[in-house]
Scaffold this motif. Sequence first.
Motif, short mmCIF file in Angstrom:
data_model
loop_
_atom_site.label_atom_id
_atom_site.label_comp_id
_atom_site.label_asym_id
_atom_site.label_seq_id
_atom_site.Cartn_x
_atom_site.Cartn_y
_atom_site.Cartn_z
N PHE A 1 1.21 -1.31 0.17
CA PHE A 1 0.26 0.14 0.09
C PHE A 1 1.02 1.43 0.29
O PHE A 1 0.33 1.88 -0.60
CB PHE A 1 -0.70 -0.18 1.29
N TYR A 2 1.50 1.06 1.30
CA TYR A 2 2.55 1.97 0.72
C TYR A 2 3.73 2.23 -0.84
O TYR A 2 3.54 3.62 -1.04
CB TYR A 2 4.17 2.13 2.17
N ASN A 3 3.32 1.80 -1.25
CA ASN A 3 4.42 2.20 -2.51
C ASN A 3 2.97 2.43 -3.94
O ASN A 3 3.30 3.29 -4.68
CB ASN A 3 4.88 0.47 -3.18
N HIS A 4 1.75 2.16 -3.28
CA HIS A 4 0.55 2.50 -4.41
C HIS A 4 0.29 4.26 -4.11
O HIS A 4 0.23 4.27 -5.10
CB HIS A 4 -0.20 1.70 -3.85
N LEU A 5 0.38 4.13 -2.49
CA LEU A 5 0.52 5.66 -2.40
C LEU A 5 1.41 6.48 -3.20
O LEU A 5 0.89 7.90 -3.85
CB LEU A 5 0.55 6.02 -0.72
N HIS B 1 4.33 12.93 3.47
CA HIS B 1 3.37 13.29 3.30
C HIS B 1 3.03 11.36 4.25
O HIS B 1 1.48 10.99 4.20
CB HIS B 1 2.09 13.76 2.80
N ILE B 2 3.27 10.32 4.38
CA ILE B 2 3.31 9.07 4.40
C ILE B 2 4.39 8.57 5.90
O ILE B 2 5.24 8.39 5.19
CB ILE B 2 3.67 7.99 3.03
N SER C 1 5.56 17.23 14.68
CA SER C 1 5.88 17.17 14.36
C SER C 1 6.53 17.49 12.54
O SER C 1 7.39 17.73 11.59
CB SER C 1 7.75 16.68 14.91
N GLN C 2 6.17 15.70 12.19
CA GLN C 2 6.08 15.07 11.33
C GLN C 2 4.88 16.50 10.65
O GLN C 2 5.22 16.30 8.65
CB GLN C 2 5.26 14.18 10.70
N VAL C 3 4.29 16.33 10.56
CA VAL C 3 3.02 17.29 9.91
C VAL C 3 3.26 19.10 10.21
O VAL C 3 2.91 19.48 10.89
CB VAL C 3 1.47 16.92 10.55
N THR C 4 4.14 19.02 8.69
CA THR C 4 4.19 20.55 8.21
C THR C 4 4.12 20.94 7.68
O THR C 4 4.21 22.97 7.62
CB THR C 4 5.94 21.02 8.46
N THR C 5 3.53 20.92 6.37
CA THR C 5 2.85 21.56 5.40
C THR C 5 1.34 21.08 4.51
O THR C 5 0.83 20.21 5.84
CB THR C 5 3.62 21.17 4.33
N ASP C 6 0.59 21.83 3.91
CA ASP C 6 -0.68 21.16 3.46
C ASP C 6 -0.82 20.18 3.09
O ASP C 6 -0.03 19.52 2.48
CB ASP C 6 -1.25 22.56 2.74
N TYR D 1 -1.97 13.59 5.07
CA TYR D 1 -0.89 12.95 5.25
C TYR D 1 -1.57 11.17 6.07
O TYR D 1 -2.76 11.34 6.05
CB TYR D 1 -0.55 13.25 6.62
N TYR D 2 -0.66 10.05 5.37
CA TYR D 2 -1.88 9.42 5.72
C TYR D 2 -0.44 8.40 6.59
O TYR D 2 0.41 8.23 6.55
CB TYR D 2 -0.77 8.63 4.47
N LEU D 3 -1.40 8.00 7.90
CA LEU D 3 -0.95 7.16 8.96
C LEU D 3 -0.24 5.91 9.06
O LEU D 3 -2.14 5.36 8.66
CB LEU D 3 -1.27 8.05 10.36
N LEU D 4 -0.16 4.99 8.62
CA LEU D 4 0.01 3.68 8.78
C LEU D 4 0.95 3.01 10.16
O LEU D 4 1.85 3.09 10.12
CB LEU D 4 1.02 2.68 7.49
#
Length: 431
Positions: free
Chosen positions: A40-44, A53-54, A93-98, A101-104
């Motif tokens: 799924f990560y590679n699909h994103l 954003h992953i 700290s990871q969510v810094t831009t518009d 975001y996908y949290l796995l």
Amino acid sequence: MEIRRDFYLDKLIRRKNNGLIKVITGIRRCGKSYLLNNIFYNHLLESGVPADHIIRFAFDSADDLYLIGESLIKIEKEKRGVDPEKFMAYIRSQVTTDGMYYLLLDEVQLMDCFESVLNGYLRKDNMDVFVIGSNAKFLSKDIVTEFAGRGDEVHMYPLSFSEFMSVFKGDKYMGLSEYMLYGGIPLVVLRESSSDKAAALQNLFSEIYIRDIFKRNRIKNIGELEDLLNILSSAIGSLTNPEKLKNTFKTVKKSKITSKTIKKYLDCFEDSFLIESAQRYDIKGKAYIETPKKYYFSDLGLRNARINFRQFEQTHSMENVIYNELRMRGYSVDVGVVIIAEKDQEGKVTRKQLEVDFVCNLGSSRYYIQSAYSLPDEAKRTQEIRPFRKIDDSFKKIVITKDIVQPYYDNYGILTVNIYDFLLDPQILEK
């Protein structure tokens, strides 16, 4: 070698950005983590999502825990969960831009108050959350209750026969024999030799499944737990209940185990997805029969390893394979009972129960299915279809056999297909 799991990938793709927490459940080592963190990560990435954003995080990974200032060893020693405040600070700290975001998140139940944390992310328009859980309680108790309908389950099974054949080096006939013997756990399938496969299955049981059940449920007598698992392994597809199993323990093991304890152990096995139970359903009376039930293993390789590959009945193994395939395709599966009244030669009326192996329901669709390893003559076929002829509704009735036959309908409208066509063609029941 990568085994494609397109069936489950498609499920995740269809659920993207649906406002729910996507929960991937299934037995340990069936491929959940690989599905989420690789496929799924590679699909994103391929669909244009930036890598930053992953956010992938495994709560049983020492390296990932180090990123948030936690120690796996310390957590184990202190017998506590991961600090949710540290995790949330890391996510901030990871969510810094518009952008989305996908949290796995892997093994998220190892974090304290994970329900509240995930509920909080549901309220954020820029968060799409996918999590993995390895036991049924994680889903039924926490996700459904705590998320109040905002959890969306994708249940994953070990490899289907079709997935297995995508990497098997041989024909479908050799493949099914191998599949019924060693099962579909990916890491086992990818082993080369038979001895390696057997050793891997034995190790999974001793190091993963039994230890996990023992630890999670605080079992006091692991010997009884393992004895029960051995009994179930020797009688797959047989009707039983806690009281009957208690009598077996009393006779064979000279044990005083109670039916209540046996029921607890059975629940533990089902919670870990090692086994599933199929309840009996009175087809004419349209009512469930509480007991006895049938139990099937989610993976036949694990079942066979449990009894050291000593007891290999193809009839019951084929029935277990069919059950798993139906469940993987999304059907609810019951054991059908047809109660009839017949007169004997003296005119005395007796009531009999005829069995339909599987009553399968999905939405408005229903199928009645008999698993018949072989139909060598008309007498055997007549015996197999007898319950079908006592059912007076119009739902489709199907016999699945290992005999090599082309799909055909008989004069009663009953469809007969071979096991290979059934397993390899998801549309075969519609033909």
